[in-house]
Design a protein around this motif. Structure first.
Motif, mmCIF file in Angstrom:
data_model
loop_
_atom_site.group_PDB
_atom_site.id
_atom_site.type_symbol
_atom_site.label_atom_id
_atom_site.label_comp_id
_atom_site.label_asym_id
_atom_site.label_seq_id
_atom_site.Cartn_x
_atom_site.Cartn_y
_atom_site.Cartn_z
ATOM 1 N N ARG A 126 -13.403 43.221 -15.765
ATOM 2 C CA ARG A 126 -14.076 41.925 -15.916
ATOM 3 C C ARG A 126 -15.585 42.039 -15.711
ATOM 4 N N GLN A 127 -16.130 43.181 -16.129
ATOM 5 C CA GLN A 127 -17.565 43.416 -15.924
ATOM 6 C C GLN A 127 -18.432 42.354 -16.589
ATOM 7 N N ALA A 128 -18.011 41.885 -17.773
ATOM 8 C CA ALA A 128 -18.854 40.933 -18.508
ATOM 9 C C ALA A 128 -18.994 39.616 -17.741
ATOM 10 N N ASP A 129 -18.001 39.274 -16.922
ATOM 11 C CA ASP A 129 -18.156 38.101 -16.043
ATOM 12 C C ASP A 129 -19.017 38.436 -14.843
ATOM 13 N N ALA A 168 -25.727 24.782 -17.240
ATOM 14 C CA ALA A 168 -24.737 23.807 -17.697
ATOM 15 C C ALA A 168 -23.376 24.097 -17.070
ATOM 16 N N LEU A 169 -23.010 25.382 -17.039
ATOM 17 C CA LEU A 169 -21.734 25.762 -16.411
ATOM 18 C C LEU A 169 -21.751 25.367 -14.925
ATOM 19 N N SER A 170 -22.884 25.611 -14.262
ATOM 20 C CA SER A 170 -23.000 25.301 -12.833
ATOM 21 C C SER A 170 -22.895 23.800 -12.581
ATOM 22 N N ALA A 171 -23.535 23.008 -13.456
ATOM 23 C CA ALA A 171 -23.454 21.549 -13.294
ATOM 24 C C ALA A 171 -21.996 21.097 -13.400
ATOM 25 N N THR A 172 -21.262 21.732 -14.308
ATOM 26 C CA THR A 172 -19.835 21.402 -14.463
ATOM 27 C C THR A 172 -19.075 21.779 -13.195
ATOM 28 N N ASP A 177 -16.454 34.704 -6.018
ATOM 29 C CA ASP A 177 -15.104 34.311 -5.648
ATOM 30 C C ASP A 177 -14.515 33.291 -6.632
ATOM 31 N N LEU A 178 -15.374 32.487 -7.242
ATOM 32 C CA LEU A 178 -14.873 31.577 -8.287
ATOM 33 C C LEU A 178 -14.407 32.376 -9.507
ATOM 34 N N GLY A 214 -10.391 33.121 -11.017
ATOM 35 C CA GLY A 214 -10.097 32.669 -12.376
ATOM 36 C C GLY A 214 -10.541 31.238 -12.641
ATOM 37 N N LYS A 215 -11.456 30.727 -11.807
ATOM 38 C CA LYS A 215 -11.896 29.325 -11.964
ATOM 39 C C LYS A 215 -13.070 29.193 -12.924
ATOM 40 N N THR A 216 -13.750 30.301 -13.203
ATOM 41 C CA THR A 216 -14.886 30.214 -14.130
ATOM 42 C C THR A 216 -15.099 31.560 -14.818
ATOM 43 N N GLU A 217 -15.577 31.497 -16.075
ATOM 44 C CA GLU A 217 -15.778 32.727 -16.855
ATOM 45 C C GLU A 217 -17.157 32.693 -17.520
ATOM 46 N N PRO A 218 -18.190 33.129 -16.781
ATOM 47 C CA PRO A 218 -19.535 33.073 -17.368
ATOM 48 C C PRO A 218 -19.718 33.965 -18.597
ATOM 49 N N SER A 219 -18.780 34.888 -18.839
ATOM 50 C CA SER A 219 -18.907 35.790 -19.995
ATOM 51 C C SER A 219 -18.790 35.060 -21.333
ATOM 52 N N PHE A 220 -18.540 33.739 -21.323
ATOM 53 C CA PHE A 220 -18.439 33.043 -22.619
ATOM 54 C C PHE A 220 -19.738 33.143 -23.418
ATOM 55 N N ILE A 221 -20.838 33.485 -22.749
ATOM 56 C CA ILE A 221 -22.123 33.581 -23.470
ATOM 57 C C ILE A 221 -22.349 34.944 -24.124
#
Ligand code: NAD
Ligand code: ZN
Length: 381
Positions: free
Chosen positions: A152-155, A194-198, A336-337, A341-348
């Motif tokens: 999960r390096q990309a995250d 935007a992800l953080s605001a969510t 830890d998020l 599995g609560k967030t995946e910043p790699s979507f970018i």
């Protein structure tokens, strides 16, 4: 070892440089497996700084520990770690207060704004767009990752800078559950804001940019895209908020928003933020406004002195926060998020490439070409 070496404005090459090695007992040596190209690298790449030719880039780094100095007792060989871009000693007056973004030991002069790997005016530290990276004060500067790190390096690599930076923007803007938040800029930093605001529970996140691919990514995480090449973004925000304005806003663009030709700048993101955030609302600015284009028409602009509507800002009783993100303050919680599995910043992430392809990647990313949102380079593995 191979590294992405700066030769001059928009000229880089991947070539052999001396191997990074342990120099002090508190150092950790990391074999870099993922390292991102950042919008901040472009300040140097485009020649707007005095980054010396021959140095190499790379402040968004993740890898595997291959050696530790005698004074290191937490970090172990074989572990995957992600490195906050701020280099910090952990014991100076600022570090003790959590201001690792302004470490007084790692920045060679008090006038510098913190220290970072592979960066102009942030100390002599080598970058991580290379096979090996020396991490000073390794116990303090390595964030250890769990067993899922390799896959999960990309995250996890986003924890080195842009995810905590985006989060810092929302922290300075004091985004609370239920808030309506506007973000200017849908680059990697704006998308992380935007992800953080969510994550912080905003009820409505509005993202302003003019690149359709980046706006689509904002939409993919539930934000409302606003294309400022087709609509007036201030009016669009007012329409979305029953005329009141957003509760808070984030500036994630920086120098690109500044037109150095004059003071009247209705398009400047700061002016637009002042106009689209409500009375007493907070604004977090993480976009970098200095240095400006060296060709800017006046000295003040070159120094980053930009004019914005302070009168309206004052009249509305707004607040603004600014500066580099203290990555360490947030990255454990954000790690830890991700792990949960609560967030995946790699979507970018648009591209994962071997280090050798860095020159073409820089060229495309610098032009903000369609589909080039975030590049992860893999020096090893
Ligand atoms: P980027 O250049 O890829 O993204 C900027 C985006 O802003 C682009 O998509 C561009 O189209 C958009 N834009 C340009 N003018 C605009 C305007 N007037 N209104 C709305 N959008 C506009 O860069 P990035 O990697 O996302 O970084 C953004 C900024 O954040 C840079 O200045 C970078 O140096 C800075 N940064 C700061 C920190 C920190 O610690 N404070 C850390 C990392 C990056
Ligand atoms: Zn960065």
């Amino acid at each position: 070892m191979r590294a992405v070496v700066y030769e001059g404005p928009r000229q880089i090459s991947v070539k052999d440089v001396p191997d990074a090695r342990i120099e002090r007992p508190t150092d950790v040596l990391v074999q870099i497996t993922s390292t991102n190209i950042c919008g901040s690298d472009l300040h140097m790449y485009e020649g707007r700084t005095d980054f010396e030719p021959g140095r190499w880039f790379g402040h968004e780094n993740l890898g595997q520990v291959i050696e530790v100095g005698d004074g290191v007792d937490k970090v172990r060989v074989g572990e995957y770690v992600v490195l906050p871009f701020n280099i910090a000693c952990g014991h100076c007056k600022n570090c003790e207060r959590g201001l690792t973004n302004y470490c007084l030991t790692a920045q060679p002069e008090p006038s510098m704004a913190g220290a970072a790997y592979g960066f102009a005016d942030m100390g002599p530290w080598a970058g991580g767009q290379a096979e090996l990276l020396r991490v000073p004060w390794g116990d303090f500067n390595c964030l250890r990752l769990g067993e899922d790190a390799q896959e999960r390096q990309a995250d996890y690599v986003m924890l080195s800078d842009i995810f905590p930076t985006g989060y810092h923007a929302t922290e300075m803007a004091a985004v609370e559950p239920g808030d309506q938040t506007v973000i200017y800029g849908a680059g990697p930093v704006g998308l992380m804001a935007a992800l953080s605001a969510t994550i912080r529970g905003a009820s409505k996140v509005m993202v302003v940019d003019r690149h359709p691919d980046r706006l689509r990514l904002a939409e993919s995480i539930g934000a409302i895209p606003i294309d400022d090449s087709t609509v007036d973004p201030v009016q669009a925000v007012l329409d979305q908020t029953m005329g009141l304005g957003a509760d808070n806003g984030c500036e994630c663009v920086g120098y690109q928003a500044h037109d150095p030709s004059g003071d009247e700048q209705p398009n400047l993101t700061m002016n637009r933020l002042v106009a689209s955030v409500r009375f007493t609302g907070r604004i977090g600015t993480v976009g970098v406004f200095v240095p400006q284009d060296p060709g800017a028409s006046d000295d003040l602009a070159r120094q980053g002195r930009i004019a914005f509507d302070f009168g309206t800002f004052w009249f509305k009783g707004q607040h603004v926060g600014s500066g580099q993100a203290p990555v360490k303050r947030y990255n454990r919680r954000l790690r830890d998020l991700i792990a949960a599995g609560k967030t995946e910043p790699s979507f970018i992430v648009s591209h994962e490439l071997p280090l050798d392809r860095a020159p073409e990647a820089y060229e495309h990313f610098d032009k903000r070409e369609d589909g080039w949102t975030k590049v992860v380079l893999h020096p090893v593995g």
